[in-house]
Design a protein around this motif. Structure first.
Motif, PDB file in Angstrom:
ATOM      1  N   ALA A  79       0.769  -1.082  -0.066  1.00 38.74           N
ATOM      2  CA  ALA A  79      -0.129   0.137   0.195  1.00 38.74           C
ATOM      3  C   ALA A  79       0.963   1.216   0.090  1.00 38.74           C
ATOM      4  CB  ALA A  79      -0.638   0.054   1.228  1.00 38.74           C
ATOM      5  N   PHE A  80       2.070   1.241   0.892  1.00 31.20           N
ATOM      6  CA  PHE A  80       2.862   2.358   0.686  1.00 31.20           C
ATOM      7  C   PHE A  80       3.509   2.408  -0.467  1.00 31.20           C
ATOM      8  CE2 PHE A  80       7.300   4.005   1.146  1.00 31.20           C
ATOM      9  CZ  PHE A  80       6.969   5.356   1.902  1.00 31.20           C
ATOM     10  N   ARG A  81       3.963   1.408  -1.233  1.00 25.74           N
ATOM     11  CA  ARG A  81       4.695   1.469  -2.486  1.00 25.74           C
ATOM     12  C   ARG A  81       3.618   2.134  -3.393  1.00 25.74           C
ATOM     13  NH1 ARG A  81       7.636  -4.517  -2.311  1.00 25.74           N
ATOM     14  NH2 ARG A  81       9.491  -3.622  -1.020  1.00 25.74           N
ATOM     15  N   ASN A  82       2.567   1.694  -3.317  1.00 24.68           N
ATOM     16  CA  ASN A  82       1.531   2.186  -4.462  1.00 24.68           C
ATOM     17  C   ASN A  82       1.259   3.621  -4.000  1.00 24.68           C
ATOM     18  OD1 ASN A  82       1.034  -0.336  -5.787  1.00 24.68           O
ATOM     19  ND2 ASN A  82      -0.629  -1.001  -4.399  1.00 24.68           N
ATOM     20  N   ALA A  83       1.281   4.245  -3.072  1.00 21.66           N
ATOM     21  CA  ALA A  83       0.856   5.388  -2.761  1.00 21.66           C
ATOM     22  C   ALA A  83       2.019   6.413  -2.904  1.00 21.66           C
ATOM     23  CB  ALA A  83       0.630   5.474  -1.095  1.00 21.66           C
ATOM     24  N   ILE A  84       3.383   5.954  -2.873  1.00 24.70           N
ATOM     25  CA  ILE A  84       4.363   7.096  -3.025  1.00 24.70           C
ATOM     26  C   ILE A  84       4.662   6.947  -4.685  1.00 24.70           C
ATOM     27  CG2 ILE A  84       6.205   4.899  -3.290  1.00 24.70           C
ATOM     28  CD1 ILE A  84       6.721   8.557  -1.736  1.00 24.70           C
ATOM     29  N   LYS A  85       4.098   5.710  -5.637  1.00 24.34           N
ATOM     30  CA  LYS A  85       4.352   5.713  -6.936  1.00 24.34           C
ATOM     31  C   LYS A  85       3.157   6.776  -7.454  1.00 24.34           C
ATOM     32  CE  LYS A  85       5.100   1.905  -9.020  1.00 24.34           C
ATOM     33  NZ  LYS A  85       4.684   0.462  -9.618  1.00 24.34           N
ATOM     34  N   GLU A  86       1.859   6.790  -6.877  1.00 24.60           N
ATOM     35  CA  GLU A  86       0.929   7.696  -7.238  1.00 24.60           C
ATOM     36  C   GLU A  86       1.172   9.037  -7.124  1.00 24.60           C
ATOM     37  OE1 GLU A  86      -2.773   7.454  -8.200  1.00 24.60           O
ATOM     38  OE2 GLU A  86      -2.459   5.451  -8.691  1.00 24.60           O
ATOM     39  N   ALA A  87       1.910   9.292  -6.128  1.00 22.90           N
ATOM     40  CA  ALA A  87       2.254  10.694  -5.566  1.00 22.90           C
ATOM     41  C   ALA A  87       3.266  11.079  -6.633  1.00 22.90           C
ATOM     42  CB  ALA A  87       2.896  10.906  -4.100  1.00 22.90           C
ATOM     43  N   ALA A  88       4.329  10.301  -7.036  1.00 28.46           N
ATOM     44  CA  ALA A  88       5.339  10.587  -7.774  1.00 28.46           C
ATOM     45  C   ALA A  88       4.911  11.051  -9.189  1.00 28.46           C
ATOM     46  CB  ALA A  88       6.275   9.501  -8.066  1.00 28.46           C
ATOM     47  N   ILE A  89       3.747  10.209  -9.724  1.00 28.57           N
ATOM     48  CA  ILE A  89       3.107  10.368 -11.237  1.00 28.57           C
ATOM     49  C   ILE A  89       2.392  11.814 -11.280  1.00 28.57           C
ATOM     50  CG2 ILE A  89       1.277   9.406 -12.672  1.00 28.57           C
ATOM     51  CD1 ILE A  89       2.243   6.633 -11.503  1.00 28.57           C
ATOM     52  N   ALA A  90       1.341  11.851 -10.003  1.00 30.36           N
ATOM     53  CA  ALA A  90       0.587  12.947  -9.769  1.00 30.36           C
ATOM     54  C   ALA A  90       1.141  14.238  -9.839  1.00 30.36           C
ATOM     55  CB  ALA A  90      -0.361  12.670  -8.663  1.00 30.36           C
ATOM     56  N   GLN A  91       2.450  14.270  -8.991  1.00 33.09           N
ATOM     57  CA  GLN A  91       2.920  15.421  -8.788  1.00 33.09           C
ATOM     58  C   GLN A  91       4.346  15.709  -9.759  1.00 33.09           C
ATOM     59  OE1 GLN A  91       4.161  15.892  -4.583  1.00 33.09           O
ATOM     60  NE2 GLN A  91       2.114  15.308  -4.132  1.00 33.09           N
ATOM     61  N   HIS A  92       4.471  14.895 -10.761  1.00 31.34           N
ATOM     62  CA  HIS A  92       5.339  14.936 -11.973  1.00 31.34           C
ATOM     63  C   HIS A  92       6.655  15.051 -11.409  1.00 31.34           C
ATOM     64  CE1 HIS A  92       1.691  16.869 -14.078  1.00 31.34           C
ATOM     65  NE2 HIS A  92       1.673  15.743 -13.863  1.00 31.34           N
ATOM     66  N   PHE A  93       7.305  14.137 -10.534  1.00 30.04           N
ATOM     67  CA  PHE A  93       8.651  14.251 -10.401  1.00 30.04           C
ATOM     68  C   PHE A  93       9.162  12.454 -10.239  1.00 30.04           C
ATOM     69  CE2 PHE A  93       6.806  13.553  -5.911  1.00 30.04           C
ATOM     70  CZ  PHE A  93       7.520  12.511  -5.463  1.00 30.04           C
ATOM     71  N   GLU A  94      10.292  12.202 -10.579  1.00 32.70           N
ATOM     72  CA  GLU A  94      10.785  10.863 -10.702  1.00 32.70           C
ATOM     73  C   GLU A  94      11.658  10.568  -9.315  1.00 32.70           C
ATOM     74  OE1 GLU A  94      10.287   8.732 -12.759  1.00 32.70           O
ATOM     75  OE2 GLU A  94      10.132   9.542 -14.859  1.00 32.70           O
ATOM     76  N   LEU A  95      11.435   9.276  -9.158  1.00 33.76           N
ATOM     77  CA  LEU A  95      11.915   8.460  -7.995  1.00 33.76           C
ATOM     78  C   LEU A  95      13.372   8.024  -8.188  1.00 33.76           C
ATOM     79  CD1 LEU A  95       8.687   6.928  -5.999  1.00 33.76           C
ATOM     80  CD2 LEU A  95      10.106   8.701  -5.033  1.00 33.76           C
ATOM     81  N   ARG A  96      14.113   8.211  -7.118  1.00 32.99           N
ATOM     82  CA  ARG A  96      15.352   7.169  -7.153  1.00 32.99           C
ATOM     83  C   ARG A  96      15.252   6.381  -5.912  1.00 32.99           C
ATOM     84  NH1 ARG A  96      20.562   9.705  -8.673  1.00 32.99           N
ATOM     85  NH2 ARG A  96      19.835   9.099 -10.696  1.00 32.99           N
ATOM     86  N   ILE A  97      15.167   5.160  -5.873  1.00 32.64           N
ATOM     87  CA  ILE A  97      14.948   4.240  -4.812  1.00 32.64           C
ATOM     88  C   ILE A  97      15.928   3.666  -4.447  1.00 32.64           C
ATOM     89  CG2 ILE A  97      13.814   1.971  -3.790  1.00 32.64           C
ATOM     90  CD1 ILE A  97      11.454   2.349  -6.047  1.00 32.64           C
ATOM     91  N   ILE A  98      16.416   4.145  -3.072  1.00 31.59           N
ATOM     92  CA  ILE A  98      17.885   3.699  -2.575  1.00 31.59           C
ATOM     93  C   ILE A  98      17.805   2.307  -1.715  1.00 31.59           C
ATOM     94  CG2 ILE A  98      19.462   4.532  -0.849  1.00 31.59           C
ATOM     95  CD1 ILE A  98      18.615   7.466  -1.635  1.00 31.59           C
ATOM     96  N   LYS A  99      16.701   2.372  -1.142  1.00 31.56           N
ATOM     97  CA  LYS A  99      16.388   0.961  -0.340  1.00 31.56           C
ATOM     98  C   LYS A  99      15.024   0.603  -0.371  1.00 31.56           C
ATOM     99  CE  LYS A  99      18.451  -2.465   1.803  1.00 31.56           C
ATOM    100  NZ  LYS A  99      19.329  -3.407   1.491  1.00 31.56           N
ATOM    101  N   SER A 100      14.595  -0.515  -0.743  1.00 30.60           N
ATOM    102  CA  SER A 100      13.244  -1.256  -0.705  1.00 30.60           C
ATOM    103  C   SER A 100      13.220  -2.509  -0.544  1.00 30.60           C
ATOM    104  CB  SER A 100      12.677  -0.554  -1.990  1.00 30.60           C
ATOM    105  OG  SER A 100      11.073  -1.221  -1.842  1.00 30.60           O
TER     106      SER A 100
END
Length: 583
Positions: free
Chosen positions: A18-39
């Motif tokens: 649920a957290f991963r989906n939420a952070i992905k949704e936020a990145a897409i909606a707010q138009h920034f790209e993520l660099r995942i350091i640890k997951s």
């Protein structure tokens, strides 16, 4: 949109997914790209991919619970948030989750519509290919894969025969590895309804399927007493050709033979394909073959781009006397001699009412297209879903029409009753002269007609062509105190309509129920593999013709060297020819 996807320290989520989906949704909606350091399953650490942007987020799993909580959230975005084209977080899986509910509601949810909806909601642009893949994966998740559909076919056919006794459902395979070749299905209720209540007319045709392995759905349909569509049998084939049509008509003949004491005199309506015509002549030698007028009129319209020709062809087809037929054909000749010549490739005995030797009851066109609309939405689904769509539609239609006919109190079905009432109203204005027990002369203001109530004939030919007494016949019958309804063909009666839908089409249990009962899943049932032929990648090629280009005058090229037309200076052969002559 951004406010809906803001995070705060201490915010909790049910689990890591649920957290991963939420952070992905936020990145897409707010138009920034993520660099995942640890997951992993207990922690998540990521930052903005843009160099110099201070935004960071860290979340961890709470002890003794699957809950995930945000531990720290640093900085605000200074990157401009401009990741709008081909967002990395907008994966195929994310698109599938976005479109899943929409796909359940609309199987024909197109990739271009997916692109528009995502852009409208999130402001990002994704590749068409990605949307197409997501749709394929979404359909497979909801309805099962195409491969699974073929594998389950034998079990599904067994379920049809178990739940609807007397029905025919057979799968045919080819090769040592049991590749799917053909499927034939006809429900017992459909065969009974056709033989006991329908008009003796069968429409034959096919429609291309669009699933992963393509194929063609072939069908045989008829008309009920009220002119409604009545599907009798259908089949799916891997490749449509003359041999597959011969097979389909052979299976259809067997189905009727099993249920009928004697084979009825039938009229087949098709689009005029040679393969269908040959199969009908061979498997039903005593039947009549008619060409579908809708198909024929569309063909002449496409060939000559003239709507008046289409209109005139219909008038020719409906002509009830040879004189009227010749006059209408003369009108076509006046408009276009080429069109008149084109029509000659189709013998009038196959499409014109006055020349047709069989019985069509006024039906000049096939109703196959109406049946095809039943499965238009399911064409992209696995083969079992196509059959289920037809089965569910049949169940609903049989029930609805049984209920509808229970409130009818007329002798004839509504459309036939309407025709009869019109004939009775016109008949009151005629004068009748009786010749003998069965023959009459009926006089109207414009003409006189000869009616024979013994042979069910009128010189206007409407009685013979439509199976319901014409106004002249009605006048003759009333004059000798006969029941006009007794002289209409039985297939138009309410009793016949009710017989058509007398038998029930029973529901087929879901796949989970097969496993519960232990039926339908049999170790001895062969595993059917999909056909070798698959849909080629990419969009199908379409030949687009612009009508303006067709009407535009062609440009004539001119050579500046020899002053001739048809070539340019660079391709001119005049100098070469001159040197050859000099030589």
């Amino acid at each position: 949109m951004e406010e809906d996807h803001n995070f705060v320290v201490g915010q909790e989520f049910p689990d890591v997914k649920a957290f991963r989906n939420a952070i992905k949704e936020a990145a897409i909606a707010q138009h920034f790209e993520l660099r995942i350091i640890k997951s992993d399953l207990i922690r998540y650490f990521a930052k903005c991919v843009t160099e110099g942007c201070p935004w960071r987020i860290r979340a961890v799993k709470l002890p003794n619970a699957p809950t995930f909580t945000i531990r720290s959230l640093e900085g605000t975005h200074t990157c401009g948030k401009n990741a709008q084209i081909g967002h990395h977080q907008a994966s195929v899986d994310w698109i599938v989750s976005f479109i899943e509910e929409r796909l359940r509601d609309n199987i024909n949810y197109k990739p271009k519509d997916i692109l528009q909806d995502i852009h409208k909601q999130y402001g990002i642009i994704i590749p068409y290919k990605q949307a197409w893949r997501a749709k394929e994966r979404g359909l497979a998740a909801i309805y099962g894969s195409s491969e699974e559909g073929y594998c389950l076919l034998p079990s599904y056919c067994e379920q049809i025969k178990r739940t609807n006794p007397g029905s025919i459902a057979e799968v045919f395979t080819t090769g040592a590895d049991n590749r799917f070749q053909r499927l034939f299905v006809s429900f017992n209720a459909s065969i009974y309804g056709f033989l006991n209540g329908c008009l003796p007319i069968v429409s034959i045709g096919g429609i291309q399927l669009k699933s992963k392995y393509l194929g063609t759905l072939l069908s045989a349909t008829s008309f009920d007493a009220d002119g409604g569509l009545f599907p009798i049998a259908f089949g799916v084939i891997d490749v449509e050709n003359d041999e597959s049509w011969m097979w389909f008509l052979s299976e259809f003949h067997k189905a009727l033979e099993i249920h009928a004491e004697s084979m009825p005199q039938l009229t087949f309506i098709s689009d005029g394909q040679k393969g269908i015509a040959d199969a009908v002549r061979r498997k039903f030698p005593n039947s009549s073959l008619a060409f579908c007028m809708r198909h024929l009129s569309e063909s002449i319209g496409k060939e000559f781009k003239n709507s008046r020709l289409t209109h005139l062809l219909w008038k020719v087809a409906y002509a009830t006397t040879t004189m009227a037929f010749k006059e209408r054909m003369g009108e076509i000749e006046d408009v276009s001699s080429e069109a008149a010549k084109w029509i000659q490739q189709y013998p009038p005995s196959h499409w014109a009412l006055v020349h047709f030797e069989g019985t069509r009851y006024g039906h000049l066109s096939s109703n196959i297209e109406e049946f095809n609309r039943w499965i238009l939405e399911a064409r992209e689904l696995p083969i079992i879903q196509v059959i289920e769509q037809i089965h569910c539609k049949l169940m609903a239609e049989f029930e609805a029409r049984r209920l509808k006919s229970s409130s009818w109190f007329s002798v004839l079905a509504p459309s036939a009753e309407k025709r009869m009432i019109e004939a009775i109203n016109h008949a009151s204005m005629y004068q009748v002269l009786r010749s003998d027990e069965v023959e009459f002369e009926v006089l109207s203001a414009e003409r006189s007609d000869i009616v024979n109530i013994g042979t069910h004939c009128c010189s206007c030919r409407d009685w013979q062509l439509y199976g319901i007494p014409c106004s002249h016949a009605v006048a003759a019958l009333i004059s000798c105190r006969k029941d006009v309804y007794a002289f209409a063909e039985k297939c138009f009666t309410v009793a016949s309509y009710r017989q058509t839908y007398a038998e029930e089409i029973h529901p087929i249990p879901g796949r989970i129920e097969w496993r519960k009962t232990g039926e339908g899943i049999d170790d001895e049932i062969q595993v059917v593999r999909p056909p070798k032929f698959r849909r080629p990648p990419g969009r199908p090629e379409k030949k687009r013709i612009c009508l303006e280009d067709l009407n535009r005058e062609k440009h004539t090229v001119h050579c500046s060297r020899c002053n001739q037309t048809g070539h340019y200076k660079t391709t001119c052969k005049a100098e070469i020819m001159k040197s050859i002559e000099q030589f």
